[in-house]
Each structure stands twice: as C-alpha cells, then as structure tokens.
Design a protein around this motif. Structure first.
Motif, short mmCIF file in Angstrom:
data_model
loop_
_atom_site.label_atom_id
_atom_site.label_comp_id
_atom_site.label_asym_id
_atom_site.label_seq_id
_atom_site.Cartn_x
_atom_site.Cartn_y
_atom_site.Cartn_z
N VAL A 344 0.87 -1.18 0.04
CA VAL A 344 0.06 -0.02 -0.41
C VAL A 344 0.77 0.80 -0.08
CG1 VAL A 344 -1.71 1.37 1.05
CG2 VAL A 344 -1.68 -1.33 1.13
N LEU A 345 0.93 1.97 -0.93
CA LEU A 345 1.55 3.11 -1.58
C LEU A 345 0.70 4.40 -0.77
CD1 LEU A 345 4.19 4.72 -1.84
CD2 LEU A 345 2.98 4.91 -4.31
N ILE A 346 1.24 5.00 0.04
CA ILE A 346 0.15 6.08 0.73
C ILE A 346 1.37 7.80 0.45
CG2 ILE A 346 -1.14 5.06 1.88
CD1 ILE A 346 -0.01 6.18 4.77
N ARG A 347 1.13 8.85 1.29
CA ARG A 347 1.84 9.90 0.58
C ARG A 347 2.79 10.47 1.77
NH1 ARG A 347 2.43 14.01 -3.42
NH2 ARG A 347 4.24 14.81 -3.40
N GLU A 348 3.83 10.88 2.36
CA GLU A 348 4.14 10.94 3.55
C GLU A 348 4.25 13.21 3.34
OE1 GLU A 348 8.11 9.79 5.84
OE2 GLU A 348 8.26 9.03 3.38
N ALA A 349 3.08 13.54 3.37
CA ALA A 349 2.49 14.93 3.36
C ALA A 349 2.49 16.31 4.50
CB ALA A 349 1.90 15.02 2.26
N GLY A 350 1.91 16.57 4.76
CA GLY A 350 1.25 17.49 5.80
C GLY A 350 3.04 17.68 7.15
N PRO A 351 2.90 18.62 8.01
CA PRO A 351 3.26 18.69 9.36
C PRO A 351 3.78 17.51 9.24
CG PRO A 351 1.15 19.62 9.60
CD PRO A 351 0.85 18.77 8.05
N ASP A 352 4.76 17.29 10.40
CA ASP A 352 5.95 15.92 10.89
C ASP A 352 4.89 15.62 11.41
OD1 ASP A 352 8.28 17.42 9.28
OD2 ASP A 352 8.63 18.21 11.79
N GLY A 353 4.84 14.37 11.38
CA GLY A 353 4.20 13.29 12.02
C GLY A 353 2.75 12.53 11.63
N TRP A 354 2.58 13.83 10.35
CA TRP A 354 0.61 13.36 9.95
C TRP A 354 1.62 12.24 8.21
CZ3 TRP A 354 -4.13 14.79 10.79
CH2 TRP A 354 -3.89 16.02 12.27
N LEU A 355 0.34 11.98 7.74
CA LEU A 355 0.25 11.05 6.20
C LEU A 355 -0.75 10.99 5.79
CD1 LEU A 355 1.84 7.55 8.04
CD2 LEU A 355 3.00 9.35 6.34
N ARG A 356 -0.63 10.54 4.17
CA ARG A 356 -1.78 11.41 4.08
C ARG A 356 -2.07 10.02 2.79
NH1 ARG A 356 -1.22 15.78 -1.18
NH2 ARG A 356 -0.49 13.34 -1.93
N VAL A 357 -3.22 10.09 2.89
CA VAL A 357 -4.35 8.60 2.22
C VAL A 357 -4.99 9.44 1.25
CG1 VAL A 357 -5.77 8.03 3.69
CG2 VAL A 357 -5.08 6.59 2.25
N SER A 358 -5.18 9.07 -0.11
CA SER A 358 -5.59 9.40 -1.15
C SER A 358 -6.93 8.09 -0.83
CB SER A 358 -5.43 8.79 -2.47
OG SER A 358 -4.08 10.08 -2.22
N ILE A 359 -7.93 8.98 -1.42
CA ILE A 359 -9.17 7.30 -1.02
C ILE A 359 -9.38 6.92 -2.48
CG2 ILE A 359 -11.87 7.60 -0.88
CD1 ILE A 359 -10.35 8.41 0.97
N GLY A 360 -9.45 5.78 -2.75
CA GLY A 360 -9.39 4.61 -3.70
C GLY A 360 -10.90 3.66 -4.20
N THR A 361 -10.90 2.90 -4.72
CA THR A 361 -12.27 1.59 -4.55
C THR A 361 -12.11 1.50 -3.25
OG1 THR A 361 -11.02 -0.36 -5.50
CG2 THR A 361 -11.10 1.26 -6.70
#
Length: 378
Positions: A344-361
C-alpha cells in the motif's frame, strides 16, 4: 623548422558531469525535481487520483476525438482554443451557477502550468507571492521558477485560517499574488467564502483560489467562483486530473476576469496546448456525467475513512477532498514504510507526524485498513 604540438580540445564523448558542475542560475543549486514516488505496488493511494478508469465507451469517444485531431496534425493547434474554453465555461456554470464566457477561462497542461503563468504575469523580481502552510508544495517552486519571492504564513492547528494572522502577514509582505487552496492540499480543508472575501479586501494584488479538488466538496460548501462577479483580482483554478479521472490528459484551467486571461495570453508559449490535449479534454467534458459518476461514492468512502481512523484512536482532518490527512506518529516514515511493505503506497505529506491517504476503491481502502492495523499492531 619546429612544430609546436597543441593539446586537443575535442571533448570526450559522453563526458560525465554532475548537476552541481553545471552553470545553473542561483536559486536552483541544491534543488531536486518535485514529484511523488512512482512505485509498482498493488494499492496506489498516494497522488489523489480518481481510482476509476474511464469506461470503454468513454475511451472510444476520446480515441475518436484524438483520431480527428490526428488528421490535422500537420497543422498547429488552435492557439486560442475557444471551443474548449467554452466547454469549460459551460461546465463551471453548470457546477456553480455563475455565468461565464469562454473568454473568462484559460487552460494549460495541468493546473501547474496555468498557475506558473499567473506568476509569470503578476509575479517576478521584486514581487512576492504568499501562501499559508501547510500548502501545496509546488507554490514555492512556481515562485522560484519565476524569480518571485516566496513568503509563507501559517494555518491554525485545525488547518483553517486565522484571519488576524492572515491580514498581518498580507500587510507585512504586500504580496503581488496570494495563494489560497480550498479544499487545501494536503489537509483537505475548505475555506468559507467570508475568509476569501477578507483576503480579497486586504490583498493589494491577485488572489488565487486553487480548487483542484472542488468536485469532492461536501454539500453546502460553495465554490469561490460565486465571488468572481465584481472581483477582478480573483482567480479560481481547477483541474481535470482528479474528479474527471483525466490525470494522464494533463488539463488544468482557471476562471477570472477577461483582462486577467488576456494577461496570461501574453506570457503563454505559442501553441502551448496540443490538438490532442484539446480533443481529449472536450471529449471528457462531453462525457462528464459518467466520468464524475463516482464522485459521490468517493466522498462517502472518504467520510467513512475519517470515521474509521478516528475510531482506532488516530487524528484525521475534516476533508472536502478525495484524500484524508491523518496521524500523528512519532516516526511517520516507519509507518509509511510498513504500509509499503504490505503493498500500500500512501504519501508523507503535511506537518511532521502526519500522513495522507488518497481515497481509492472499496477494495483499496480495505487493503489500507488491514495494512495500517498490522503496522500499528492492532
């Protein structure tokens, strides 16, 4: 008679040279190209794409439109592309109720190009662009590329705007361009119209509201386009990469006063939008009912993801986009790596300590939930 031997100046073929040895202009030294990891894994949830591919019927319509363009490929494309601009104006009017003419719309190869054109026209040496962090990381790069000074204020802990801070920052920097993002990337936060109006009243220059994720906003959340009448310094940008499932088509656009569009026409490169891109976008717009047909499902999946993340004890930001920012983690990279190891590939984005997940199926999101629980030991 003696012959003086001279050293050959013929360069060695394919001589090795590093980026640092090139005569780069100042401001580019030490920089790296922007971009998210492109990895071959089963579940791709890192760049906020629409996970639903176009149907075979839509593919056939796009292919037919491209074939028509190919028959005239020996000619330059329509430089003003008023047909496409009219189609985009019609869609925006349909979406927001704001009547727009083709001459009020401009498009390019992704919203990245049109936003950089904004700074080519309104930024430059001796001028400042302003945003509020966390923000889309390309804004400082547009500024760097156009020799515009970049300044950043901050968002609040819940990722909204503190208008007192915003107005102070505007007064301090007197920006030629202010970037507001609604819904915001990477946080998903939408801005109330009153906040945008306050910025418009205070800013001495142009105000850009980046609405790349506008189609995913919740019911009752208005578009900044409703503020456009009577606001000649407002620019509202959008993209077909997200909700329209046209990321590979590279078509971004904006709506503004006609004079603003004319300013962008000055700085655009000749024939910057290919005949193939125009044909693809027009075919997609003609099929918008189908292409946008999964937006409601993605919104519901997003809201369910927020509830689930909060239910397992994590923080999740309210989102009007097709992604969710969540955390917080002492070592977010370890969590990101653990998800990647599980496909599962998501994104290290945003302030320190946060992650971002795109909405998929639904299947994508089920895989994400299983992997995250394993990584967290739940």
């Amino acid at each position: 008679m003696s012959t003086q031997r001279t050293q050959s100046t013929t360069p060695t073929p394919w001589a090795e040279i590093t980026l640092a040895e090139l005569p780069l202009r100042e401001g580019l030294r030490g920089e790296e190209p922007y971009g998210a990891p492109q990895l071959d894994v089963p579940v791709l949830l890192n760049v906020n794409e629409n996970p639903y591919a176009p149907s075979e019927r839509v593919v056939a319509d796009i292919a037919a439109a491209v074939a028509g363009a190919a028959r005239q490929m020996h000619r330059y494309p329509d430089r003003e592309f008023l047909g496409l601009r009219g189609d985009l104006a019609g869609y925006l009017t349909e979406d927001t109720g704001v009547e727009l003419a083709a001459e009020q719309v401009w498009a390019g190869n992704g919203s990245n190009e049109v936003l950089q054109q904004v700074l080519q026209a309104f930024g430059g040496p001796g001028r400042t662009a302003l945003g509020f962090a966390p923000h889309y990381p390309m804004y400082p790069e547009y500024s760097r590329n156009t020799l515009t000074t970049w300044a950043a204020g901050r968002r609040t802990d819940d990722f909204g705007l503190d208008l007192g801070h915003v107005l102070e920052t505007i007064a301090e920097h007197e920006p030629a361009v202010v970037f507001l993002t609604s819904p915001n990337n990477p946080t998903g936060t939408a801005l109330p119209p009153a906040d945008i109006e306050a910025v418009l009243d205070a800013a001495p220059g142009m105000v850009v509201v980046d609405e790349a994720y506008a189609e995913f906003r919740r019911d009752g959340v208005p578009s900044a386009l409703t503020l456009l009448p009577g606001r000649p310094r407002l620019i509202v940008s959008r993209t077909m990469s997200k909700a329209f499932a046209l990321a590979g088509g590279r078509l971004g656009y904006l709506a503004a006063h006609r004079a603003v569009v004319d300013a962008l026409r000055i700085v655009r490169l000749p024939y910057h939008l290919s005949a193939v891109a125009q044909a693809t976008a027009r075919a997609a717009l003609a099929n918008r009912e189908e292409l946008l047909g999964k937006v409601a499902e993605l919104r519901a999946e997003r809201d369910a993801t927020v509830d689930w993340l909060r239910g397992i004890g994590l923080r999740a930001a309210d989102s009007d986009a097709n992604f969710v920012l969540f955390g917080t983690f002492d070592d977010r990279h370890a969590v990101w790596r653990g998800l990647l190891e599980r496909g599962v590939l998501i994104r290290e984005a945003g302030p320190d300590g946060w992650l971002r997940v795109s909405i998929g199926t639904p299947d994508d999101m089920a895989a994400f939930r299983r992997a995250l629980q394993e990584v967290l030991g739940g």
